[in-house]
Scaffold this motif. Structure first.
Motif, PDB file in Angstrom:
ATOM      1  N   GLY A   1       0.779  -1.226   0.000  1.00  0.00           N
ATOM      2  CA  GLY A   1       0.000   0.000   0.000  1.00  0.00           C
ATOM      3  C   GLY A   1       0.811   1.277   0.000  1.00  0.00           C
ATOM      4  N   VAL A   2       2.147   1.158  -0.049  1.00  0.00           N
ATOM      5  CA  VAL A   2       3.040   2.318  -0.114  1.00  0.00           C
ATOM      6  C   VAL A   2       3.896   2.171  -1.367  1.00  0.00           C
ATOM      7  N   PHE A   3       3.888   3.203  -2.208  1.00  0.00           N
ATOM      8  CA  PHE A   3       4.586   3.168  -3.488  1.00  0.00           C
ATOM      9  C   PHE A   3       5.622   4.270  -3.573  1.00  0.00           C
ATOM     10  N   ASP A   4       6.640   4.027  -4.388  1.00  0.00           N
ATOM     11  CA  ASP A   4       7.597   5.073  -4.729  1.00  0.00           C
ATOM     12  C   ASP A   4       6.824   6.100  -5.553  1.00  0.00           C
ATOM     13  N   ASP A   5       6.817   7.358  -5.125  1.00  0.00           N
ATOM     14  CA  ASP A   5       5.991   8.361  -5.804  1.00  0.00           C
ATOM     15  C   ASP A   5       6.363   8.547  -7.265  1.00  0.00           C
ATOM     16  N   GLY A   6       7.609   8.307  -7.621  1.00  0.00           N
ATOM     17  CA  GLY A   6       8.020   8.451  -9.011  1.00  0.00           C
ATOM     18  C   GLY A   6       7.705   7.248  -9.874  1.00  0.00           C
ATOM     19  N   SER A   7       7.324   6.133  -9.259  1.00  0.00           N
ATOM     20  CA  SER A   7       7.097   4.916 -10.039  1.00  0.00           C
ATOM     21  C   SER A   7       5.634   4.689 -10.408  1.00  0.00           C
ATOM     22  N   ILE A   8       4.691   5.353  -9.740  1.00  0.00           N
ATOM     23  CA  ILE A   8       3.268   5.161 -10.076  1.00  0.00           C
ATOM     24  C   ILE A   8       2.998   5.787 -11.434  1.00  0.00           C
ATOM     25  N   LYS A   9       2.439   4.990 -12.314  1.00  0.00           N
ATOM     26  CA  LYS A   9       2.117   5.465 -13.663  1.00  0.00           C
ATOM     27  C   LYS A   9       0.623   5.587 -13.898  1.00  0.00           C
ATOM     28  N   TYR A  10      -0.178   4.855 -13.100  1.00  0.00           N
ATOM     29  CA  TYR A  10      -1.623   4.844 -13.315  1.00  0.00           C
ATOM     30  C   TYR A  10      -2.303   4.411 -12.026  1.00  0.00           C
ATOM     31  N   ALA A  11      -3.321   5.141 -11.629  1.00  0.00           N
ATOM     32  CA  ALA A  11      -4.131   4.761 -10.471  1.00  0.00           C
ATOM     33  C   ALA A  11      -5.592   5.056 -10.783  1.00  0.00           C
ATOM     34  N   ARG A  12      -6.461   4.113 -10.396  1.00  0.00           N
ATOM     35  CA  ARG A  12      -7.902   4.286 -10.573  1.00  0.00           C
ATOM     36  C   ARG A  12      -8.584   4.031  -9.243  1.00  0.00           C
ATOM     37  N   ILE A  13      -9.447   4.958  -8.841  1.00  0.00           N
ATOM     38  CA  ILE A  13     -10.261   4.816  -7.640  1.00  0.00           C
ATOM     39  C   ILE A  13     -11.709   4.810  -8.110  1.00  0.00           C
ATOM     40  N   THR A  14     -12.465   3.761  -7.783  1.00  0.00           N
ATOM     41  CA  THR A  14     -13.851   3.626  -8.225  1.00  0.00           C
ATOM     42  C   THR A  14     -14.751   3.477  -7.008  1.00  0.00           C
ATOM     43  N   SER A  15     -15.818   4.265  -6.952  1.00  0.00           N
ATOM     44  CA  SER A  15     -16.804   4.176  -5.885  1.00  0.00           C
ATOM     45  C   SER A  15     -17.779   3.044  -6.210  1.00  0.00           C
ATOM     46  N   LEU A  16     -17.897   2.086  -5.310  1.00  0.00           N
ATOM     47  CA  LEU A  16     -18.793   0.949  -5.510  1.00  0.00           C
ATOM     48  C   LEU A  16     -20.023   1.001  -4.620  1.00  0.00           C
ATOM     49  N   GLY A  17     -19.996   1.812  -3.572  1.00  0.00           N
ATOM     50  CA  GLY A  17     -21.084   1.837  -2.610  1.00  0.00           C
ATOM     51  C   GLY A  17     -22.271   2.662  -3.076  1.00  0.00           C
ATOM     52  N   ALA A  18     -23.365   2.507  -2.370  1.00  0.00           N
ATOM     53  CA  ALA A  18     -24.589   3.238  -2.696  1.00  0.00           C
ATOM     54  C   ALA A  18     -24.455   4.732  -2.406  1.00  0.00           C
ATOM     55  N   GLN A  19     -23.617   5.080  -1.439  1.00  0.00           N
ATOM     56  CA  GLN A  19     -23.418   6.478  -1.072  1.00  0.00           C
ATOM     57  C   GLN A  19     -22.181   7.038  -1.766  1.00  0.00           C
ATOM     58  N   PRO A  20     -22.176   8.315  -2.114  1.00  0.00           N
ATOM     59  CA  PRO A  20     -20.984   8.899  -2.729  1.00  0.00           C
ATOM     60  C   PRO A  20     -19.813   8.951  -1.748  1.00  0.00           C
ATOM     61  N   ILE A  21     -18.620   8.882  -2.288  1.00  0.00           N
ATOM     62  CA  ILE A  21     -17.418   9.050  -1.475  1.00  0.00           C
ATOM     63  C   ILE A  21     -16.687  10.301  -1.945  1.00  0.00           C
ATOM     64  N   VAL A  22     -15.849  10.821  -1.071  1.00  0.00           N
ATOM     65  CA  VAL A  22     -15.010  11.957  -1.412  1.00  0.00           C
ATOM     66  C   VAL A  22     -13.574  11.456  -1.436  1.00  0.00           C
TER      67      VAL A  22
END
Length: 153
Positions: free
Chosen positions: A59-80
């Motif tokens: 769950g901890v990445f080298d900040d220079g190595s991340i090339k792509y990240a996707r966060i998807t809301s699956l719940g009935a309520q919105p997330i921030v």
């Protein structure tokens, strides 16, 4: 080395004419993916993942190595979704059920003061340190997918 291919496609026909388009992106030399689906309690700020400039772990990445990240809301309520740099809040974005938020580079990201954006803000870019989620009206449910290259340090 493996490549990650991501395709964004809009498909809409208006007055008999295709108005959408397709864009394919290739992220080269991906050696690590992190995917997780989890729930979190209402009104609990939850770290989805974080970055560091020389330490890599679950769950901890080298900040220079991340090339792509996707966060998807699956719940009935919105997330921030909350994006932070150097301990400061940089951005909040609300996702309704089924919506996704994408982040590509985690270095030299936007940082804006509470006041109007100034030209100086564009020269004060900083790295993303953490991505968190918060669900104000119920339990949150989220899916994350992060792809990274070999850590640079």
């Amino acid at each position: 080395m493996p490549n990650l291919t991501v395709t964004n496609r809009e498909n809409i026909i208006i007055n008999g004419r295709q108005q959408g388009s397709s864009r394919t992106m290739t992220f080269r030399n991906i050696v690590d993916v992190y995917t997780r689906v989890f729930s979190f309690k209402q009104q609990t700020l939850t770290t989805l993942y974080s970055t560091h400039n020389d330490t890599v772990s679950a769950g901890v990445f080298d900040d220079g190595s991340i090339k792509y990240a996707r966060i998807t809301s699956l719940g009935a309520q919105p997330i921030v979704v909350e994006v932070n740099s150097e301990g400061d809040l940089n951005k909040l974005y609300e996702l309704q059920q089924g919506q996704s938020y994408y982040i590509y580079s985690h270095t030299l990201s936007t940082f804006a003061e509470e006041s109007a954006i100034d030209v100086a803000d564009y020269t004060a870019l900083v790295d993303i340190d953490s991505v968190k989620a918060y669900c104000p009206r119920g339990a949150g449910r989220v899916e994350i997918f992060v792809a990274s290259t070999e850590a640079s340090k």
